[in-house]
Design an enzyme around this catalytic site. Structure first.
Site, short mmCIF file in Angstrom:
data_model
loop_
_atom_site.label_atom_id
_atom_site.label_comp_id
_atom_site.label_asym_id
_atom_site.label_seq_id
_atom_site.Cartn_x
_atom_site.Cartn_y
_atom_site.Cartn_z
N HIS A 109 0.82 -2.78 0.37
CA HIS A 109 -0.39 -2.46 -0.20
C HIS A 109 0.03 -1.04 -1.15
CE1 HIS A 109 -4.01 0.07 0.11
NE2 HIS A 109 -4.71 -1.15 0.39
N GLN B 67 -3.15 -3.25 9.18
CA GLN B 67 -3.67 -4.55 9.48
C GLN B 67 -3.01 -5.02 10.73
OE1 GLN B 67 -6.00 -5.60 7.97
NE2 GLN B 67 -6.16 -4.40 5.95
N ASP C 62 3.88 0.32 8.03
CA ASP C 62 2.56 0.31 7.66
C ASP C 62 1.58 -0.57 8.47
OD1 ASP C 62 -0.11 -0.04 6.64
OD2 ASP C 62 0.54 -0.15 4.56
N CYS D 198 -5.60 -4.12 -3.53
CA CYS D 198 -4.61 -3.17 -3.71
C CYS D 198 -3.31 -3.80 -3.70
CB CYS D 198 -4.74 -2.02 -2.66
SG CYS D 198 -6.52 -1.00 -2.84
N LYS E 281 -10.47 0.47 10.55
CA LYS E 281 -9.81 -0.93 10.80
C LYS E 281 -9.88 -1.43 12.16
CE LYS E 281 -7.24 -0.71 6.32
NZ LYS E 281 -8.43 -1.44 5.41
#
Ligand code: PLP
Length: 420
Positions: A135, A215, A212, A376, A238
């Site tokens: 991302h 998600q 990261d 992104c 999220k």
């Protein structure tokens, strides 16, 4: 306010009671353009259950005041709520509270590492190793850092099925690599990356590893010790929490030696005219009045996910993802990106010659919310040879009939665009 909550009795139901779970999310009951909302955009931001909304409401209605050093009742209660939230977040990922820094979200977490650890440790000629599926939030901060430090950014390749070319990782990782930063789950391809293996190899090469988790954290149980990384970043919004709150986990010995990022209130233990002494962790890295209500909502979101159980959520989503891949795969002219296995329900696709933006606009007319664009992920889009994809992303509250509604709405798009 009398509100339903499928998890409030704390009894783990044998079945996944989707209707009760859906009833926990007030927004899912609304109509959009006269149709029941079909919300398939949770990868961008999830919806919120009553319990989170109520936790924020109760915080503001009953205990709000500024945190830390307050001598009055409300400030003491607000501080307890804020620090209690940190304990919930830390416990959830297998960490100590002092190692959890509250931030606005994944983007801020990564920037914090880039501007503090990065500025102190990355020098000319050093290499930062990313992947082509990152991302922009896990790419641009490192490009900025590399530009300032004279370091080099390298990228691990991605296969057509969305998996990482691990041989490429092995080839690019060297004693010049100071940092490996990789996404746990791709926000375009849905692929789950082997982050424990990546972290282990980074460590063996003497590099620091940042994951990261934007998600991943919403969908699976994350244990930062089991992953073996040095930093883990994720966003509350999220995973059912309010916007504007997220967490950076860092290994204590790294955080201890990181210089403060922003200066101001909360992050000092003493200020003199000739300088300052930074506060101990975690406050050293949290300047200014924090997002207290956000942290309270974040903790409640995690409790909500825990009450249902991430294992059960994962199982539900796995079934739903398989159903969605089959249903969409059966639509002639529709191409799905990403793997069939080892993935979450973030499904990117293109349909005939219809531009993703047109597709999303037409689906919206039927109440079906998907996302369209580069997500992104512009370098990944270039790698895939497309400018944009449509993306349907699933979460614990979605159903098979919503996938059917998506496929039906695609039929409308096909009619409008004369797709044979
Ligand atoms: N990383 C990934 C993989 C994402 O999907 C996102 C958001 O979509 C981010 C980072 C940035 O998250 P935020 O906007 O919450 O900071």
């Amino acid at each position: 306010m009398e509100t339903p909550d499928s998890t409030s009795d704390h009894t783990p139901a044998a079945d996944y009671d989707i209707e009760r779970i859906r009833a926990d999310f007030p927004i899912l009951g609304r109509l959009v353009h006269g149709f029941p909302l079909v919300y398939l955009d949770s990868a961008a931001s999830s919806q919120k259950p009553y319990s989170v909304i109520q936790a924020v409401d109760a915080y503001y209605s009953e205990i709000h005041a500024n945190v830390h050093r307050g001598a009055h009742e409300l400030s003491i209660r607000a501080t307890e709520a804020y620090e209690g939230a940190r304990e919930v977040v830390a416990d959830h990922i297998g960490a100590a509270p002092a190692e959890v820094i509250f931030v606005r979200g994944t983007t801020e977490a990564i920037n914090l590492v880039a501007w503090t650890w990065g500025a102190a440790h990355v020098a000319e000629g050093d290499e930062i190793l990313l992947t082509k599926m990152e991302h922009h939030s896990n790419m641009v901060p490192w490009q900025i850092l590399a530009g300032r430090a004279g370091a080099v950014v390298k990228y691990v390749d991605v296969r057509p099925d969305g998996s990482l070319v691990m041989e490429d990782y092995d080839r690019l990782l060297s004693d010049r690599t100071c940092l490996v930063a990789v996404t746990h789950v791709s926000n375009t391809l849905g692929v789950v990356n082997p982050v424990a293996e990546i972290a282990r190899k980074a460590r063996e090469a003497g590099a620091v590893c940042l994951v990261d988790g934007a998600q991943a954290a919403p969908h699976m149980q994350v244990d930062v010790q089991a992953i073996g990384c040095d930093f883990y970043a994720f966003s509350g919004h999220k995973m059912l929490a309010p916007t504007g709150i997220g967490a950076l986990w860092g290994r204590r010995e790294l955080l201890e030696h990181m210089p403060p990022w922003q200066g101001g209130g909360e992050m000092i233990s003493e200020v003199r005219l000739d300088g300052f002494t930074a506060a101990p962790l975690p406050h050293k890295l949290e300047a200014g009045t924090p997002n207290i209500a956000g942290a309270v909502g974040f903790a409640e979101a995690i409790r909500y996910l825990q009450r249902i159980g991430l294992e059960r959520i994962h199982a539900w989503e796995r079934d739903l993802t398989a159903y969605a891949l089959d249903s969409l795969g059966a639509v002639e002219g529709l191409e799905i990106y990403g793997p069939k296995e080892d993935r979450v329900g973030v499904i990117s696709f293109r349909y005939a010659d219809i531009h993703a933006h047109d597709l999303a606009t037409i689906l919206d007319q039927k109440g079906v919310a998907i996302r369209a664009g580069h997500h992104c992920n512009q370098p990944l889009m270039n790698h895939l040879g497309v400018d944009a994809t449509a993306r349907a992303s699933l979460y614990l509250y979605n159903t098979r009939s919503e996938i059917d509604a998506l496929v039906d709405a695609l039929g409308l798009a096909a009619k409008l665009f004369g797709v044979a």
